[in-house]
Motif scaffolding. Structure first.
Motif, mmCIF file in Angstrom:
data_model
loop_
_atom_site.group_PDB
_atom_site.id
_atom_site.type_symbol
_atom_site.label_atom_id
_atom_site.label_comp_id
_atom_site.label_asym_id
_atom_site.label_seq_id
_atom_site.Cartn_x
_atom_site.Cartn_y
_atom_site.Cartn_z
ATOM 1 N N SER A 1 13.256 -5.563 -4.268
ATOM 2 C CA SER A 1 14.493 -5.389 -5.029
ATOM 3 C C SER A 1 14.177 -5.061 -6.486
ATOM 4 O O SER A 1 13.047 -5.206 -6.951
ATOM 5 C CB SER A 1 15.350 -6.654 -4.939
ATOM 6 N N ASP A 2 15.213 -4.626 -7.201
ATOM 7 C CA ASP A 2 15.024 -4.271 -8.617
ATOM 8 C C ASP A 2 14.915 -5.505 -9.503
ATOM 9 O O ASP A 2 14.131 -5.523 -10.437
ATOM 10 C CB ASP A 2 16.204 -3.390 -9.073
ATOM 11 N N TRP A 3 15.724 -6.534 -9.208
ATOM 12 C CA TRP A 3 15.645 -7.809 -9.929
ATOM 13 C C TRP A 3 15.627 -8.932 -8.909
ATOM 14 O O TRP A 3 16.240 -8.825 -7.835
ATOM 15 C CB TRP A 3 16.838 -7.983 -10.872
ATOM 16 N N ARG A 4 14.977 -10.017 -9.253
ATOM 17 C CA ARG A 4 14.960 -11.185 -8.387
ATOM 18 C C ARG A 4 15.571 -12.363 -9.121
ATOM 19 O O ARG A 4 15.161 -12.682 -10.246
ATOM 20 C CB ARG A 4 13.531 -11.507 -7.955
ATOM 21 N N ALA A 5 16.590 -12.983 -8.512
ATOM 22 C CA ALA A 5 17.250 -14.146 -9.105
ATOM 23 C C ALA A 5 16.811 -15.396 -8.349
ATOM 24 O O ALA A 5 16.683 -15.378 -7.120
ATOM 25 C CB ALA A 5 18.768 -13.991 -9.036
ATOM 26 N N PRO A 6 16.602 -16.520 -9.048
ATOM 27 C CA PRO A 6 16.151 -17.728 -8.348
ATOM 28 C C PRO A 6 17.214 -18.324 -7.438
ATOM 29 O O PRO A 6 16.885 -18.964 -6.444
ATOM 30 C CB PRO A 6 15.801 -18.681 -9.499
ATOM 31 N N ALA B 1 0.823 -1.207 0.000
ATOM 32 C CA ALA B 1 0.000 0.000 0.000
ATOM 33 C C ALA B 1 0.858 1.259 0.000
ATOM 34 O O ALA B 1 0.442 2.309 -0.502
ATOM 35 C CB ALA B 1 -0.923 -0.010 1.225
ATOM 36 N N GLU B 2 2.069 1.182 0.541
ATOM 37 C CA GLU B 2 2.988 2.320 0.517
ATOM 38 C C GLU B 2 3.723 2.458 -0.812
ATOM 39 O O GLU B 2 4.444 3.427 -1.018
ATOM 40 C CB GLU B 2 4.014 2.182 1.654
ATOM 41 N N GLY B 3 3.567 1.498 -1.707
ATOM 42 C CA GLY B 3 4.198 1.592 -3.025
ATOM 43 C C GLY B 3 5.612 1.062 -3.076
ATOM 44 O O GLY B 3 6.326 1.311 -4.064
ATOM 45 N N LEU B 4 6.053 0.307 -2.058
ATOM 46 C CA LEU B 4 7.428 -0.186 -2.050
ATOM 47 C C LEU B 4 7.670 -1.275 -3.090
ATOM 48 O O LEU B 4 8.831 -1.541 -3.456
ATOM 49 C CB LEU B 4 7.804 -0.722 -0.660
ATOM 50 N N PHE B 5 6.611 -1.904 -3.582
ATOM 51 C CA PHE B 5 6.775 -2.957 -4.585
ATOM 52 C C PHE B 5 6.370 -2.487 -5.987
ATOM 53 O O PHE B 5 6.295 -3.296 -6.911
ATOM 54 C CB PHE B 5 5.919 -4.181 -4.216
ATOM 55 N N ALA B 6 6.117 -1.203 -6.160
ATOM 56 C CA ALA B 6 5.620 -0.690 -7.448
ATOM 57 C C ALA B 6 6.662 -0.883 -8.540
ATOM 58 O O ALA B 6 7.868 -0.661 -8.322
ATOM 59 C CB ALA B 6 5.270 0.786 -7.318
ATOM 60 N N PRO B 7 6.248 -1.283 -9.744
ATOM 61 C CA PRO B 7 7.209 -1.505 -10.839
ATOM 62 C C PRO B 7 7.959 -0.242 -11.239
ATOM 63 O O PRO B 7 9.115 -0.319 -11.679
ATOM 64 C CB PRO B 7 6.321 -2.015 -11.982
ATOM 65 N N GLU B 8 7.335 0.941 -11.120
ATOM 66 C CA GLU B 8 8.012 2.163 -11.541
ATOM 67 C C GLU B 8 9.191 2.525 -10.644
ATOM 68 O O GLU B 8 9.995 3.391 -10.998
ATOM 69 C CB GLU B 8 7.031 3.336 -11.587
ATOM 70 N N LYS C 1 11.480 0.328 -9.898
ATOM 71 C CA LYS C 1 12.577 -0.575 -10.255
ATOM 72 C C LYS C 1 13.620 0.134 -11.112
ATOM 73 O O LYS C 1 13.302 0.987 -11.931
ATOM 74 C CB LYS C 1 12.042 -1.791 -11.008
ATOM 75 N N GLN C 2 14.892 -0.238 -10.906
ATOM 76 C CA GLN C 2 16.000 0.275 -11.695
ATOM 77 C C GLN C 2 16.603 -0.861 -12.509
ATOM 78 O O GLN C 2 16.665 -2.004 -12.056
ATOM 79 C CB GLN C 2 17.100 0.861 -10.798
ATOM 80 N N ALA C 3 17.066 -0.520 -13.700
ATOM 81 C CA ALA C 3 17.723 -1.520 -14.535
ATOM 82 C C ALA C 3 19.188 -1.630 -14.137
ATOM 83 O O ALA C 3 19.895 -0.619 -14.088
ATOM 84 C CB ALA C 3 17.616 -1.139 -16.009
ATOM 85 N N SER D 1 17.295 1.727 -1.766
ATOM 86 C CA SER D 1 18.656 1.666 -2.317
ATOM 87 C C SER D 1 18.747 2.411 -3.651
ATOM 88 O O SER D 1 17.959 2.162 -4.572
ATOM 89 C CB SER D 1 19.076 0.206 -2.520
ATOM 90 N N ASP D 2 19.713 3.335 -3.733
ATOM 91 C CA ASP D 2 19.973 4.020 -5.005
ATOM 92 C C ASP D 2 20.775 3.147 -5.953
ATOM 93 O O ASP D 2 20.779 3.379 -7.163
ATOM 94 C CB ASP D 2 20.739 5.321 -4.743
ATOM 95 N N ILE D 3 21.489 2.161 -5.416
ATOM 96 C CA ILE D 3 22.248 1.223 -6.248
ATOM 97 C C ILE D 3 21.299 0.106 -6.668
ATOM 98 O O ILE D 3 20.589 -0.458 -5.837
ATOM 99 C CB ILE D 3 23.441 0.655 -5.463
ATOM 100 N N PRO D 4 21.236 -0.244 -7.952
ATOM 101 C CA PRO D 4 20.383 -1.364 -8.368
ATOM 102 C C PRO D 4 20.697 -2.625 -7.566
ATOM 103 O O PRO D 4 21.870 -2.961 -7.352
ATOM 104 C CB PRO D 4 20.726 -1.529 -9.853
ATOM 105 N N LEU D 5 19.640 -3.304 -7.123
ATOM 106 C CA LEU D 5 19.803 -4.431 -6.196
ATOM 107 C C LEU D 5 19.178 -5.683 -6.793
ATOM 108 O O LEU D 5 18.044 -5.658 -7.283
ATOM 109 C CB LEU D 5 19.154 -4.092 -4.851
ATOM 110 N N ILE D 6 19.943 -6.791 -6.713
ATOM 111 C CA ILE D 6 19.466 -8.106 -7.155
ATOM 112 C C ILE D 6 19.296 -8.969 -5.913
ATOM 113 O O ILE D 6 20.237 -9.144 -5.133
ATOM 114 C CB ILE D 6 20.453 -8.761 -8.134
#
Length: 480
Positions: free
Chosen positions: A261-266, A130-137, A139-141, A240-245
């Motif tokens: 996180s910006d990307w999720r790895a299995p 609800a706070e928008g912490l998981f919003a796609p916008e 995310k950083q590449a 985090s300002d640094i992209p995070l996996i």
């Protein structure tokens, strides 16, 4: 008499206790019999005063047990108890004499089973979403080819070895490891501190700031991975300002840090593969691109060369362009001698005509005519005028001396000066106006000046009109 005296009540000889003594005795009995207990119950009322302690009720369908979690224990809890949660509380029984009640001093509390943990997880997940912490916008590449990679994990586990091995195989990069507990009570605090610590590094400083972060640990149970579901870890990852996996657990494990996180790895190995490309593949791609570039340039040159040849066929040959001009040049060359001869003949005729007018007889007649004219003019001269010529010269010299004597130039040579204003000669002071521009003529030149102010006893002069130069009287005659 015996009927008049009541019999002594049963137990009249039992010892008497004060309230405090009785409460203390009950306290010793309860603490001695229930020194360490585990209670499975549902959390009822929860109170959090400013002191930091937690007061809560543990209940089932028939009874309620008061419980206390002291401040020091509450700060170490992995799961904060909430109303309606099913928990297993471990502690010791005691009493509170001030209110004549018994209570449980809790040393440890945990959700009772996976179902309770998942209910708490879903509640926190809904709150953070609800706070928008998981919003796609948000995310950083991650960068295509990072120079420095930061890894948050345990330095002694197999995870860091797998990451370093995979990075070495694909594209060796500089790796910074921030040691952190990935399980247990310290996990959430240390992982959050590591993420924020990497972000706090100054770009270009003594310790390089990573271009991408990897938070990793191996698989485990829900309880083992619970530190990565803590709110502090999720907020640190989202900020985090640094992209995070995120590479926590195995492919089927999902934690809240994966959503933030910006990307999720299995797996941690997959995180290393996502962080850098394969160097050999890049070299092969570059080689293929270079081959395509060379081939494209060769084809382009061939096509343009053929285009030039095609266009050259449509152009006339140089011999055809010059043939007509050569022919015209030859024709003009043949006509040139004839034209020169004709021009010479024409000029010769003109010269002969002019020469006819300059014959000796014609010149002789012209000389005779001019001689006769000159003789006529000489006869008209008066000999007496020739004799009076010196007298006229002497008279002229005398008149010149008279003129010099009358001229004002001589006066200038003797120290006098001529004052003019607006071209007119000023002979009296009354003719001057204060501030008027003056021109003073001396024997050797002229100078400019300006008239001063009025004298107190001098009347203000009137402006003098510019005199009109009189015309010469016709009767005066000439001096000559």
């Amino acid at each position: 008499m015996s009927d008049l005296i009541d019999d002594a009540p049963e137990g009249a000889n039992a010892p008497e206790f004060t309230v405090s003594e009785l409460s203390g005795a009950v306290k010793r009995v309860i603490e001695g019999g229930f020194g360490h207990v585990r209670v499975r119950a549902e959390v009822g009322r929860v109170s959090r005063p400013r002191s930091g302690h937690l007061y809560l009720d543990l209940k089932d369908d028939r009874a309620v047990l008061n419980a206390i979690i002291w401040k020091g224990v509450a700060g170490r809890l992995r799961v904060s108890p909430e109303e309606g949660m099913e928990v297993v509380a471990t502690g010791r029984m005691t009493t509170y004499p001030g209110q004549s009640r018994y209570q449980l001093i809790v040393d440890h509390i945990a959700p009772a089973g996976v179902g309770a943990l998942m209910a708490q997880l879903e509640k926190l997940k809904a709150k953070l979403a609800a706070e928008g912490l998981f919003a796609p916008e948000r995310k950083q590449a991650p960068p295509f080819l990072p120079e420095v990679i930061g890894v948050v994990t345990s330095p002694s586990g197999a995870v860091i070895r797998d990451i370093l091995h995979r990075l070495g195989d694909r594209f060796p990069r500089q790796v910074l490891v921030w040691p952190a507990a990935v399980q247990g009570e310290k996990c959430a605090a240390e992982v959050s501190a590591a993420i924020r610590g990497f972000n706090a590094l100054t770009p270009g400083g003594a310790v390089p700031r990573p271009d991408v972060l990897i938070v990793a640990r191996g698989g485990g149970s829900v309880e083992d991975l619970w530190g990565f579901n803590e709110e502090s870890v999720v907020r640190a990852a989202a900020e985090s300002d640094i992209p995070l996996i995120s590479a926590v657990g195995h492919e089927t494990d999902t934690t809240l840090i994966d959503l933030a996180s910006d990307w999720r790895a299995p797996t941690p190995t997959a995180a290393a593969e996502m962080a850098v490309p394969v160097r050999s593949e890049l070299l092969a791609t570059l080689a293929a691109l270079e081959e395509r570039r060379a081939g494209s340039m060769a084809r382009g040159l061939t096509e343009r060369r053929q285009r030039v040849r095609d266009l050259s066929r449509a152009l006339p040959k140089p011999e055809q362009i010059l043939a007509e001009r050569r022919q015209r040049l030859d024709a003009v060359g043949e006509r040139l001698p004839l034209a020169l001869k004709a021009l010479a003949t024409q000029k010769r005729v003109v010269l002969e005509r002019a020469g006819g007018r300059l014959s000796p007889g014609l010149l002789r007649r012209r000389t005779e005519v001019m001689t006769a004219k000159l003789s006529g003019l000489s006869s008209r001269l008066d000999p007496r005028r020739l004799i009076d010529l010196p007298k006229r010269r002497d008279r002229l010299a005398g008149l010149a001396r008279v003129l010099d004597g009358l001229s004002y130039k001589g006066a200038l040579a003797r120290g006098f000066a001529v004052v003019r204003s607006e071209g007119a000669v000023i002979s009296r002071s009354a003719e001057l106006e204060a501030g008027a521009a003056l021109e003073i003529e001396f024997a050797d030149g002229r100078a400019t000046a300006r008239a001063g102010g009025d004298s107190p006893d001098m009347p203000r002069p009137k402006r003098r009109k510019k005199p009109v130069r009189p015309t010469q009287d016709d009767d005066q005659g000439s001096l000559f």
